[in-house]
Each structure stands twice: as C-alpha cells, then as structure tokens.
Scaffold this motif. Structure first.
Motif, short mmCIF file in Angstrom:
data_model
loop_
_atom_site.label_atom_id
_atom_site.label_comp_id
_atom_site.label_asym_id
_atom_site.label_seq_id
_atom_site.Cartn_x
_atom_site.Cartn_y
_atom_site.Cartn_z
N ILE A 25 35.67 60.17 24.28
CA ILE A 25 34.83 59.19 24.95
C ILE A 25 35.21 59.04 26.41
N ASN A 134 43.11 57.95 20.00
CA ASN A 134 43.43 56.69 19.33
C ASN A 134 44.95 56.48 19.32
N GLN A 165 41.24 50.13 23.41
CA GLN A 165 40.58 51.42 23.29
C GLN A 165 39.14 51.24 22.80
N ALA A 166 38.34 52.31 22.94
CA ALA A 166 36.93 52.24 22.58
C ALA A 166 36.73 51.88 21.11
N CYS A 167 37.68 52.26 20.26
CA CYS A 167 37.57 51.97 18.84
C CYS A 167 37.95 50.54 18.49
N ARG A 174 45.09 55.64 25.59
CA ARG A 174 43.95 55.62 26.49
C ARG A 174 44.21 56.52 27.69
#
Length: 423
Positions: A25, A134, A165-167, A174
C-alpha cells in the motif's frame, strides 16, 4: 513541525536513480520519492512489479519521472530483450521502496523471476531498500533474519518506521517517509571524506535498551527503540566523523559508514564504552541503560511454585556508564554528552544531572508528551551545556529525530572546537 528534508540533496544532482516499487500500500509514496529526486536534479527510472501495478499505475510514475516505466523482464523493445542488464548498468544507485516481505525474501535467496529481482542481482551500484509490511510480519523471525542478511549483503536498509498502519495495527513496519528515504539516498551518495581516519574526530555513541537476564528466557528491559542513537550516528558520519555505535538489542539497520558493536547487558555496554572512550573526541550516551540487574540470574527457567503467588527478586545497581566515562582523566577524557528522560521540571533535573555526573552537555527530553521520545520518529529536547563557569541552554522544538540529531551533533562539535580554541 520541522521538515524531515534536512539533509542537503546536492549529492543527487546528475545522479541516475533506479527506483523499484513492489506490491504494498505504501507504493503511493513512491510518487513523492520521484518528485524529491527530480527536484534535487537527479534522473529516475522506475521498475514496477506485477503486484505493484494494483496499487499505483505505470502512467502516474511515467508522468512524474519523464521516463518509460518498466514492468516486464522479457521485453523485446528493451535493449533487444536485455533490459535488466541495460538498467543495471545505467543506475548510479538502486532504491527499492516499498519492499514487501516477499520481495525481501526473494532478494535474500537470490531469486530472479521478474525484472526487479533480476536487475537487483545484476546491479553493481549502491543498493538501498525501504521495507514496508504489517508489524507482525516485520517482527517475525524470518523477516528479521532476512533484513539482517540484506545488511550483510551490502544493502542499506532504511527503516522501517513505527506507527499506525493501513491495516489498523500499530507498531514497526510502516515504510519510512519519502523525505527520510531520499535523505538516506543522498547521504549514501555523498562522497566520503578524504581525511584519513586517524585525523577525523572519533565519536562513540551508545544506543538502544539493555537486557538484564533473570533466567535463560526472561529479562528486564525497557521500551527504547534506539532510533535517536542511530540518528545521532548517521548525523556524526555526515559531519565527517569516524563513528562507533555501541548498540543494545534493536531492529534497526546500521547507518552507512558506522562501525557497530552489539551488546546485550549494561555491563557489556559499560566495558565497551570504557574501552573506546579514551580514543574518542566525543562520547554520547544515548542508550536507555537498565539501572538494575538481577543479583543472581537463575541457571534454569524459573518455575511457578504451587501455592505461592509472589516472586521475590534481588536487584543490584548496574555501573553508571556515562558517569564513569565523564570521570576519566585528561587527556583521555572525551567531551561527554548525556541524555535525561524526564516527566517534570525538565530544566532543573537535567541541570542537576549535568553537575552531578560532571557532564559537558545534557540533552533533556520530556517523555510525558505523547508522540515524542521512546518508539516515535519525532522528539523535542532542551540542550544544556557548560559555558565556562556558567551554564547555557537551547530549546529544540518537536522535529524528526534525524533533524534533532544533526542539531545535537553540530552543537557538541562546535563546543569542542570552541574549547580547543581557548586552550
């Protein structure tokens, strides 16, 4: 907040940078990396993996770089099908950002099943890589082994950073910010100082936490990430110094040009510090050293005892590294900088530490502020130093640790120079 684009990027002018983008991402940040390199006068060619094209399009990166984006290993239009060799020869540096766990694993094992991994094997220019994944994936022993192997193989590993993080997870993994990545690239391409090592100031820095064993599987430690100490080491190299970093257990890559000595316990760090300090012009004690250790660590794993709900440990003081270095006699005593993590009355307690431990300068952090200090990428500080018979000070607003490190190293070296002029 101060900009993270603090390192002069003149070293990138006229340089040819090959940017590899893999399927994470964070691929959207590669656009900003291209812009920064172009703004510095560099050329950029981009290689996208198949998966990366699901996150960012070749057309976007082509518009920013001004060059055709390569995606295929078997491209008959690219130098008669030998595009990976042509690209590898063209590059002054190879930068992969973001680098996924899968890509890193393939690089470690020398696989060459797409254009990016193939040219990575063929490229003899400096190679830099910015992991992005992750937090659990980054912490996995396999990822840690792979990152260490990349470092051993000559890659400069940039980051990763810690944070949200994006999740939705929070932790390390990151990708570092584009400004930090381009800083590292510029630093890596800056010509090394021509001054012989013997004539360059030697700087010794301690960083990270220590681990004090309770038994073979348990230990006492703290939350220090080591980021500040590692940033100081990189800043000292930028300043033309020869740098030795005594590091506790951290998950950070060694800054380019730094000699790193790994230790676990406070006593090991103490031994290395006292061995190296007499050869140093500047000693910076940035490590978060455990104040106490177990008097008698258990030989075997401590077991729970049926019916007993408490465990009593006898702790003894560890040696005071910074005070012992400061107590060295001239001419072997270096200029000594200590750190003070406080939660209240910062100036008072830091000034008291300066006097009590006979330090030359103290960098005081107010660790009660969220988002600063341990584990974070930013920090603020109060610098307090001896000015003859008086004490002077300077405040540093919240800023990236990389920028703060340059300020600290610059101040310490200027104080050393001014002291030498008055002698």
């Amino acid at each position: 907040m101060a900009s993270t684009q603090a390192f002069p990027h003149a070293a990138l002018a006229g340089k040819r940078i090959l940017l590899g983008v893999s399927a994470g991402i964070a691929a959207y940040k590669s656009a900003q990396i291209i812009r920064l390199i172009k703004q510095a006068g560099g050329e950029v060619r981009v290689v996208l993996t198949d998966g990366a094209q699901a996150f960012i399009t070749p057309l976007t990166l082509q518009a920013l770089s001004g060059e055709a984006v390569r995606t295929s290993l078997l491209d008959p239009q690219a130098e008669a099908g030998m595009g990976h060799i042509e690209l590898a020869r063209w590059a002054d540096a190879l930068l992969i950002a973001p680098a996924t766990a899968d890509l890193i694993a393939r690089l470690v094992h020398g696989l060459a099943d797409d254009l990016l991994t193939t040219l990575s094997l063929a490229c003899e220019a400096p190679r830099l890589i910015a992991p992005a994944m992750n937090q659990a994936m980054w912490r996995h022993p396999a990822s840690q082994r792979n990152a260490a192997q990349l470092d051993h193989d000559g890659w400069q590993v940039i980051g990763p950073a810690a944070g949200e993080q994006a999740c939705g997870d929070v932790g390390p993994g990151r990708m570092s910010e584009p400004e930090e990545i381009v800083d590292a690239l510029a630093r890596h391409l800056t010509p090394a100082a021509h001054t012989p090592d013997a004539q360059r100031p030697h700087v010794v820095i301690t960083a990270g936490p220590t681990r004090e064993a309770l038994d073979p599987v348990r230990y006492l430690t703290n939350q220090s990430s080591g980021k500040m100490g590692y940033a100081l080491a990189a800043a000292a190299v930028e300043a033309g110094c020869r740098v030795t970093l005594i590091s506790g257990p951290v998950t950070l890559a060694t800054p380019a040009g730094v000699e790193r000595i790994d230790v676990e316990s406070a006593r090991q760090m103490h031994d290395e510090a006292l061995r190296l300090a007499p050869s140093a012009a500047l000693f910076i004690g940035c490590a978060a050293v455990a104040d106490y250790r177990a008097e008698h660590p258990a030989e075997h794993k401590i077991k729970k005892t049926q019916g007993v709900d408490t465990l009593t440990l006898t702790l003894v003081k560890n040696p005071d590294i910074i005070a012992d270095v400061a107590a060295l006699d001239a001419p072997t005593r270096p200029f000594v900088v200590g750190f003070a993590a406080e939660t209240q009355d910062v100036a008072h307690y830091a000034g008291e530490k300066l006097s009590r431990k006979r330090l030359d300068m103290v960098v005081a952090n107010d660790v009660s502020h969220a988002g600063l200090g341990f584990g974070s990428d930013d920090n603020a500080a109060l610098l307090i130093w001896r000015a003859g018979a008086d004490v002077d000070q300077q405040s540093a607003a919240p800023q990236p640790k990389t920028a703060l490190a340059r300020l600290i190293v610059g101040k310490a070296l200027s104080l050393i120079d001014s002291t030498a002029e008055t002698m």
